[in-house]
Design a protein around this motif. Structure first.
Motif, PDB file in Angstrom:
ATOM      1  N   ASP A 389       0.778  -1.213  -0.029  1.00  0.00           N
ATOM      2  CA  ASP A 389       0.048   0.085   0.034  1.00  0.00           C
ATOM      3  C   ASP A 389       0.852   1.322  -0.051  1.00  0.00           C
ATOM      4  OD1 ASP A 389       0.955  -0.107   2.713  1.00  0.00           O
ATOM      5  OD2 ASP A 389      -1.027  -0.133   3.420  1.00  0.00           O
ATOM      6  N   GLU A 390       2.079   1.082  -0.007  1.00  0.00           N
ATOM      7  CA  GLU A 390       2.897   2.154  -0.055  1.00  0.00           C
ATOM      8  C   GLU A 390       3.373   2.392  -1.506  1.00  0.00           C
ATOM      9  OE1 GLU A 390       6.238   2.199   2.694  1.00  0.00           O
ATOM     10  OE2 GLU A 390       4.944   1.982   4.509  1.00  0.00           O
ATOM     11  N   LEU A 391       3.228   1.505  -2.417  1.00  0.00           N
ATOM     12  CA  LEU A 391       3.457   1.779  -3.778  1.00  0.00           C
ATOM     13  C   LEU A 391       2.599   2.820  -4.345  1.00  0.00           C
ATOM     14  CD1 LEU A 391       3.931  -1.926  -4.922  1.00  0.00           C
ATOM     15  CD2 LEU A 391       5.707  -0.371  -4.472  1.00  0.00           C
ATOM     16  N   VAL A 392       3.226   3.833  -5.016  1.00  0.00           N
ATOM     17  CA  VAL A 392       2.568   4.927  -5.470  1.00  0.00           C
ATOM     18  C   VAL A 392       2.306   4.875  -7.292  1.00  0.00           C
ATOM     19  CG1 VAL A 392       2.979   7.636  -6.034  1.00  0.00           C
ATOM     20  CG2 VAL A 392       3.441   6.396  -3.948  1.00  0.00           C
ATOM     21  N   TRP A 393       1.237   5.135  -7.600  1.00  0.00           N
ATOM     22  CA  TRP A 393       0.803   5.273  -9.000  1.00  0.00           C
ATOM     23  C   TRP A 393       1.052   6.385  -9.463  1.00  0.00           C
ATOM     24  CZ3 TRP A 393      -0.059   0.542 -11.274  1.00  0.00           C
ATOM     25  CH2 TRP A 393      -0.333  -0.603 -10.689  1.00  0.00           C
ATOM     26  N   VAL A 394       1.624   6.658 -10.708  1.00  0.00           N
ATOM     27  CA  VAL A 394       1.724   7.835 -11.426  1.00  0.00           C
ATOM     28  C   VAL A 394       0.529   8.315 -11.940  1.00  0.00           C
ATOM     29  CG1 VAL A 394       2.980   9.102 -13.229  1.00  0.00           C
ATOM     30  CG2 VAL A 394       4.405   7.180 -12.034  1.00  0.00           C
ATOM     31  N   SER A 395       0.051   9.671 -11.368  1.00  0.00           N
ATOM     32  CA  SER A 395      -0.996  10.411 -12.159  1.00  0.00           C
ATOM     33  C   SER A 395      -0.513  11.412 -12.948  1.00  0.00           C
ATOM     34  CB  SER A 395      -2.131  10.584 -10.922  1.00  0.00           C
ATOM     35  OG  SER A 395      -2.387   9.503 -10.190  1.00  0.00           O
ATOM     36  N   ARG A 396      -0.664  11.317 -14.120  1.00  0.00           N
ATOM     37  CA  ARG A 396      -0.237  12.415 -15.173  1.00  0.00           C
ATOM     38  C   ARG A 396      -1.189  12.677 -15.931  1.00  0.00           C
ATOM     39  NH1 ARG A 396       4.827   9.540 -15.856  1.00  0.00           N
ATOM     40  NH2 ARG A 396       6.442  10.414 -14.560  1.00  0.00           N
ATOM     41  N   ASN A 397      -1.194  13.767 -16.856  1.00  0.00           N
ATOM     42  CA  ASN A 397      -2.243  14.063 -17.596  1.00  0.00           C
ATOM     43  C   ASN A 397      -1.832  13.054 -18.826  1.00  0.00           C
ATOM     44  OD1 ASN A 397      -4.351  16.084 -18.398  1.00  0.00           O
ATOM     45  ND2 ASN A 397      -2.960  16.550 -20.294  1.00  0.00           N
ATOM     46  N   SER A 398      -1.989  11.570 -18.852  1.00  0.00           N
ATOM     47  CA  SER A 398      -1.829  10.854 -19.563  1.00  0.00           C
ATOM     48  C   SER A 398      -2.476   9.525 -19.524  1.00  0.00           C
ATOM     49  CB  SER A 398      -0.015  10.394 -19.468  1.00  0.00           C
ATOM     50  OG  SER A 398       0.297   9.172 -20.043  1.00  0.00           O
ATOM     51  N   PRO A 399      -2.549   8.690 -20.738  1.00  0.00           N
ATOM     52  CA  PRO A 399      -3.600   7.635 -20.489  1.00  0.00           C
ATOM     53  C   PRO A 399      -2.844   6.380 -19.807  1.00  0.00           C
ATOM     54  CG  PRO A 399      -3.456   8.738 -22.718  1.00  0.00           C
ATOM     55  CD  PRO A 399      -2.496   9.167 -21.907  1.00  0.00           C
ATOM     56  N   SER A 400      -1.737   6.364 -19.479  1.00  0.00           N
ATOM     57  CA  SER A 400      -0.785   5.384 -19.101  1.00  0.00           C
ATOM     58  C   SER A 400      -1.094   5.307 -17.609  1.00  0.00           C
ATOM     59  CB  SER A 400       0.792   5.665 -19.066  1.00  0.00           C
ATOM     60  OG  SER A 400       1.454   6.521 -18.348  1.00  0.00           O
ATOM     61  N   ARG A 401      -0.729   3.891 -17.052  1.00  0.00           N
ATOM     62  CA  ARG A 401      -1.049   3.613 -15.686  1.00  0.00           C
ATOM     63  C   ARG A 401       0.255   2.738 -15.094  1.00  0.00           C
ATOM     64  NH1 ARG A 401      -3.663   2.756 -11.133  1.00  0.00           N
ATOM     65  NH2 ARG A 401      -3.921   0.802 -10.220  1.00  0.00           N
ATOM     66  N   GLY A 402       1.106   3.391 -14.388  1.00  0.00           N
ATOM     67  CA  GLY A 402       2.258   2.385 -13.916  1.00  0.00           C
ATOM     68  C   GLY A 402       2.800   3.011 -12.573  1.00  0.00           C
ATOM     69  N   LEU A 403       3.512   2.528 -11.975  1.00  0.00           N
ATOM     70  CA  LEU A 403       4.044   2.753 -10.632  1.00  0.00           C
ATOM     71  C   LEU A 403       5.050   3.864 -10.953  1.00  0.00           C
ATOM     72  CD1 LEU A 403       4.533  -0.951  -9.387  1.00  0.00           C
ATOM     73  CD2 LEU A 403       2.804   0.855  -8.466  1.00  0.00           C
ATOM     74  N   ALA A 404       5.502   4.784  -9.910  1.00  0.00           N
ATOM     75  CA  ALA A 404       6.453   5.592  -9.750  1.00  0.00           C
ATOM     76  C   ALA A 404       7.779   4.940  -9.492  1.00  0.00           C
ATOM     77  CB  ALA A 404       6.071   6.977  -8.728  1.00  0.00           C
ATOM     78  N   GLU A 405       7.673   3.987  -8.529  1.00  0.00           N
ATOM     79  CA  GLU A 405       8.801   3.148  -8.161  1.00  0.00           C
ATOM     80  C   GLU A 405       8.284   1.732  -7.855  1.00  0.00           C
ATOM     81  OE1 GLU A 405      10.542   5.086  -4.853  1.00  0.00           O
ATOM     82  OE2 GLU A 405      11.943   6.491  -6.097  1.00  0.00           O
ATOM     83  N   LEU A 406       9.161   0.878  -8.061  1.00  0.00           N
ATOM     84  CA  LEU A 406       8.872  -0.366  -7.550  1.00  0.00           C
ATOM     85  C   LEU A 406      10.118  -1.058  -6.763  1.00  0.00           C
ATOM     86  CD1 LEU A 406       7.124  -2.821  -7.502  1.00  0.00           C
ATOM     87  CD2 LEU A 406       7.988  -3.744  -9.840  1.00  0.00           C
ATOM     88  N   PRO A 407      10.187  -0.594  -5.450  1.00  0.00           N
ATOM     89  CA  PRO A 407      11.473  -1.006  -4.718  1.00  0.00           C
ATOM     90  C   PRO A 407      11.244  -2.565  -4.520  1.00  0.00           C
ATOM     91  CG  PRO A 407      10.238   0.950  -3.831  1.00  0.00           C
ATOM     92  CD  PRO A 407       9.419   0.148  -4.874  1.00  0.00           C
ATOM     93  N   VAL A 408      12.327  -3.357  -4.561  1.00  0.00           N
ATOM     94  CA  VAL A 408      12.507  -4.854  -4.296  1.00  0.00           C
ATOM     95  C   VAL A 408      13.667  -5.022  -3.716  1.00  0.00           C
ATOM     96  CG1 VAL A 408      10.565  -5.388  -6.511  1.00  0.00           C
ATOM     97  CG2 VAL A 408      13.175  -5.325  -6.580  1.00  0.00           C
ATOM     98  N   ARG A 409      13.549  -6.379  -3.062  1.00  0.00           N
ATOM     99  CA  ARG A 409      14.878  -6.770  -2.436  1.00  0.00           C
ATOM    100  C   ARG A 409      14.978  -8.190  -3.011  1.00  0.00           C
ATOM    101  NH1 ARG A 409      11.864  -6.049   2.562  1.00  0.00           N
ATOM    102  NH2 ARG A 409      13.176  -4.411   2.833  1.00  0.00           N
ATOM    103  N   TYR A 410      16.362  -8.629  -2.911  1.00  0.00           N
ATOM    104  CA  TYR A 410      16.684 -10.067  -3.016  1.00  0.00           C
ATOM    105  C   TYR A 410      17.840 -10.494  -2.322  1.00  0.00           C
ATOM    106  CZ  TYR A 410      19.669  -7.755  -6.354  1.00  0.00           C
ATOM    107  OH  TYR A 410      20.618  -6.922  -6.963  1.00  0.00           O
TER     108      TYR A 410
END
Length: 416
Positions: A389-410
């Motif tokens: 729930d801390e992942l942020v979706w990008v909201s722009r004047n654009s039709p695309s829908r994606g994340l601002a960042e995707l922090p992962v660990r391995y």
């Protein structure tokens, strides 16, 4: 924390949706989408500001609308104020196939049609695999990264190599593309940024075309210039090259980022794909359906008074086809809110439908089919580095829908 207002709370029953429905969506829009689809699937929206506009939310109406000849992609059919704003701020956007109707669309699509045939694009798969592994090789042996950096870098490098674009310009192409993909903006400041970005990217491609004409080479730009000798203008060539950079970059990054996020939130599907990489193709189709990289279509304009569903639509009205909403229509898909990478007959609308079906779809599919299984194989204990729930979706004047960042660990990175 107060709950997000529902559509009806924000707009009232059957009143126009506010512009914030697009510009400030909730982190998870699917609940409000379901409400819209069930209550009034063709509905007014105050976007773009100053115009009469509608969203189409159910699958059958959206599917038919994609191919409805009364809905135009040509800015010449838009209201004069909108057309003038687009021509002033970003003229480079009005000469390619996405801004044309047949028969002109058919002619413009021929500039790239042969190069993007599935059998032709399939030849790029080994190189896509090499680039994917090279990028993963640059990861730390273990630790934490923003996986969206990888997701953005892969399609940008692939399309730039295909087009013969120098390495050093790619970060600026990304920035210009992000700005241009939001055109036109509702404010003068945004449209001024758009104008600068458009002029900059246009000049870059004017120079690139000049170099390729002086010294043709074995790449997509030279192929396009070869086809263009058959009566195409320089404006059409430049606009097409700009389109390839914009359309082939952020959307595929969203496919990869959205797909990995979906898998990490659904461990059963994650383990299924790890155990059987042969499921990569249907998995990519399910990611495209489940969390579409482009949540609404690019604008269409009604060329006459008409009906969509049971709603009267006036001439020059703007039409937004809600891809993410149609892709979860329960009348089209069984259990549509469930991620199922084995789903069959997955006729999603992520790439559109009809004559405007995305010409870059074969390349985007290959990039997803290569990148996602390779990440899972080489980073076997991949996990989210922050709560979902801390992942942020990008909201722009654009039709695309994606994340601002995707922090992962391995914990480890396996060799290629």
């Amino acid at each position: 924390m107060t709950a997000e207002p529902t559509i009806e709370q924000a707009a009232g029953p059957y009143q126009p949706l506010p512009a914030e429905f697009f510009t400030e969506p909730p982190a998870d829009p699917h609940e409000q989408n379901a409400e819209l689809r069930a209550s009034c699937p063709v509905r007014r929206i105050d976007y773009p500001p100053g115009g009469e506009a509608y969203v189409v939310a159910d699958y059958p109406t959206a599917f038919d609308a994609f191919s409805d000849p009364r809905l135009s992609k040509d800015p010449a059919n838009a209201p004069a104020w909108f057309r003038e704003a687009l021509e002033h701020s970003s003229p480079v956007l009005i000469h390619h196939m996405l801004s044309a109707d047949p028969p002109d669309h058919t002619r413009l699509r021929k500039l790239v049609g042969k190069a993007f045939l599935p059998r032709q694009i399939e030849k790029t798969r080994p190189r896509v695999q090499e680039i994917t592994d090279d990028l993963i090789d640059a990861f730390p042996d273990s630790g934490r990264i923003d996986l969206l950096d990888f997701a953005l870098a892969l399609p940008m490098q692939v399309i730039c190599e295909l087009m013969g674009v120098p390495t050093d310009i790619r970060p600026r192409l990304h920035d210009w593309g992000v700005t241009i993909s939001g055109a036109p903006y509702p404010d003068e400041e945004g449209n001024e940024r758009l104008r600068v970005a458009s002029e900059s990217i246009e000049q870059f491609f004017v120079d690139l075309v000049g170099d390729h004409r002086a010294a043709p080479r074995n790449d997509l730009t030279s192929d396009i210039l070869q086809v263009a000798q058959d009566g195409y203008t320089d404006a059409e060539v430049i606009s097409t090259l700009v389109l390839l950079i914009i359309a082939g970059h952020r959307t595929t990054a969203n496919l990869i980022g959205n797909g990995i996020r979906a898998l990490l939130l659904h461990p059963d599907q994650l383990e299924l794909l790890k155990a059987d990489p042969g499921l990569a193709a249907p998995a990519v189709e399910e990611f495209l359906r489940y969390e579409a990289p482009v949540y609404r279509s690019t604008l269409r304009v009604a060329t006459e008074d008409m009906k969509l569903g049971d709603v009267e639509i006036g001439k020059e009205s703007f039409i937004h086809l809600m891809i993410d909403c149609a892709n979860r229509d329960p009348n089209e898909y069984a259990d549509p809110d469930r991620l199922d990478i084995t789903r069959t007959a997955n006729h999603h609308l992520a790439f559109g439908q009809g004559v405007h079906f995305c010409v870059g779809a074969p390349l985007s599919r290959i990039e997803g089919q290569v990148a996602i299984p390779t990440l899972l194989r080489r980073l076997p204990d991949l996990s989210l580095a922050v709560p979902a729930d801390e992942l942020v979706w990008v909201s722009r004047n654009s039709p695309s829908r994606g994340l601002a960042e995707l922090p992962v660990r391995y914990g480890r990175r396996l060799p290629r």
